[in-house]
Design a protein around this motif. Sequence first.
Motif, PDB file in Angstrom:
ATOM      1  N   ALA A   1      -0.029   0.494 -10.037  1.00  7.83           N
ATOM      2  CA  ALA A   1      -1.085   0.253  -9.055  1.00  7.83           C
ATOM      3  C   ALA A   1      -2.097  -0.717  -9.659  1.00  7.83           C
ATOM      4  O   ALA A   1      -2.553  -0.521 -10.789  1.00  7.83           O
ATOM      5  CB  ALA A   1      -1.767   1.552  -8.666  1.00  7.83           C
ATOM      6  N   VAL A   2      -2.428  -1.770  -8.928  1.00  8.72           N
ATOM      7  CA  VAL A   2      -3.370  -2.771  -9.434  1.00  8.72           C
ATOM      8  C   VAL A   2      -4.721  -2.674  -8.740  1.00  8.72           C
ATOM      9  O   VAL A   2      -5.699  -3.268  -9.203  1.00  8.72           O
ATOM     10  CB  VAL A   2      -2.803  -4.194  -9.273  1.00  8.72           C
TER      11      VAL A   2
ATOM     12  N   PRO B   1       0.837  -1.198   0.000  1.00  6.88           N
ATOM     13  CA  PRO B   1       0.000   0.000   0.000  1.00  6.88           C
ATOM     14  C   PRO B   1       0.876   1.254   0.000  1.00  6.88           C
ATOM     15  O   PRO B   1       1.812   1.371   0.790  1.00  6.88           O
ATOM     16  CB  PRO B   1      -0.792  -0.131   1.313  1.00  6.88           C
ATOM     17  N   GLU B   2       0.584   2.166  -0.913  1.00  5.17           N
ATOM     18  CA  GLU B   2       1.365   3.383  -1.046  1.00  5.17           C
ATOM     19  C   GLU B   2       0.449   4.579  -1.250  1.00  5.17           C
ATOM     20  O   GLU B   2      -0.751   4.436  -1.485  1.00  5.17           O
ATOM     21  CB  GLU B   2       2.331   3.277  -2.238  1.00  5.17           C
TER      22      GLU B   2
ATOM     23  N   GLU C   1     -10.893  -2.044  -7.742  1.00  3.88           N
ATOM     24  CA  GLU C   1     -10.100  -1.670  -8.903  1.00  3.88           C
ATOM     25  C   GLU C   1     -11.018  -0.972  -9.896  1.00  3.88           C
ATOM     26  O   GLU C   1     -12.205  -0.783  -9.633  1.00  3.88           O
ATOM     27  CB  GLU C   1      -9.439  -2.895  -9.531  1.00  3.88           C
ATOM     28  N   GLY C   2     -10.477  -0.575 -11.011  1.00  2.00           N
ATOM     29  CA  GLY C   2     -11.291   0.112 -12.001  1.00  2.00           C
ATOM     30  C   GLY C   2     -10.607   1.363 -12.508  1.00  2.00           C
ATOM     31  O   GLY C   2      -9.443   1.636 -12.182  1.00  2.00           O
TER      32      GLY C   2
ATOM     33  N   ILE D   1      -2.625   0.302  -4.131  1.00  2.00           N
ATOM     34  CA  ILE D   1      -1.945  -0.972  -3.897  1.00  2.00           C
ATOM     35  C   ILE D   1      -1.065  -1.261  -5.108  1.00  2.00           C
ATOM     36  O   ILE D   1      -1.568  -1.461  -6.220  1.00  2.00           O
ATOM     37  CB  ILE D   1      -2.949  -2.120  -3.672  1.00  2.00           C
ATOM     38  N   ARG D   2       0.235  -1.257  -4.884  1.00  2.00           N
ATOM     39  CA  ARG D   2       1.183  -1.387  -5.984  1.00  2.00           C
ATOM     40  C   ARG D   2       1.719  -2.806  -6.083  1.00  2.00           C
ATOM     41  O   ARG D   2       2.040  -3.442  -5.076  1.00  2.00           O
ATOM     42  CB  ARG D   2       2.338  -0.407  -5.799  1.00  2.00           C
TER      43      ARG D   2
END
Length: 202
Positions: free
Chosen positions: A86-87, A43-44, A106-107, A80-81
């Motif tokens: 980021a995924v 997480p970033e 996501e999206g 979330i990388r």
Amino acid sequence: MPLHVPPAPAPALRTVLTALGSPTAVREARTPSLRLAQGPVTPELPLPVHVLDRITPAGASATPPAAPPPPRPAGCRFLIRSGDRAVAAADTMLTPDGWAFSRFFEGPYVTATELALRQAETMQQPYQARLLSVPELYMLTLWLHGDCAADGATGHPAATDLLVPLAPAPPGIAAHRPYLVTELLPVLTHRVTPAPLLSSPA
């Protein structure tokens, strides 16, 4: 780097790390990109999330467009990388019992947030990065606040702050174009102003 991201509240970060370490939480999140990520995920970029619950319709208030109603702090969003991109994203919220994990998702807003942050890093003036949601218009913006030392969970958009609509943006509003608050707010206000009723023919 002129872009400043406030440090994440430690309890909020812990809730995300706990959820990432839970196979059940990841499996039930319905985020294929997160489930299929190869290697570690981290997480970033914890962005404070604020919600503008109400946009005052034009003519309904004496408040000038340059002074929007204060937004409501709603939590903190982490990107979330996995590898170099980021995924997914993770939302946390502050409850009466403290910080709590809300959801993974996501999206398009995940990709759009990452793109807007990269664009903001190229600006000459330093800004503090936040997110501002406008539910009435199904709109999310990157809020670039001019006071980098401010508490990211408080405050309201200043006239000289920038708002960058994330894609998909409402029709007629350019995504990923920085707008001054004083420039964008009248457009948003116009969007939520009811159209005048047409009088019946005599």
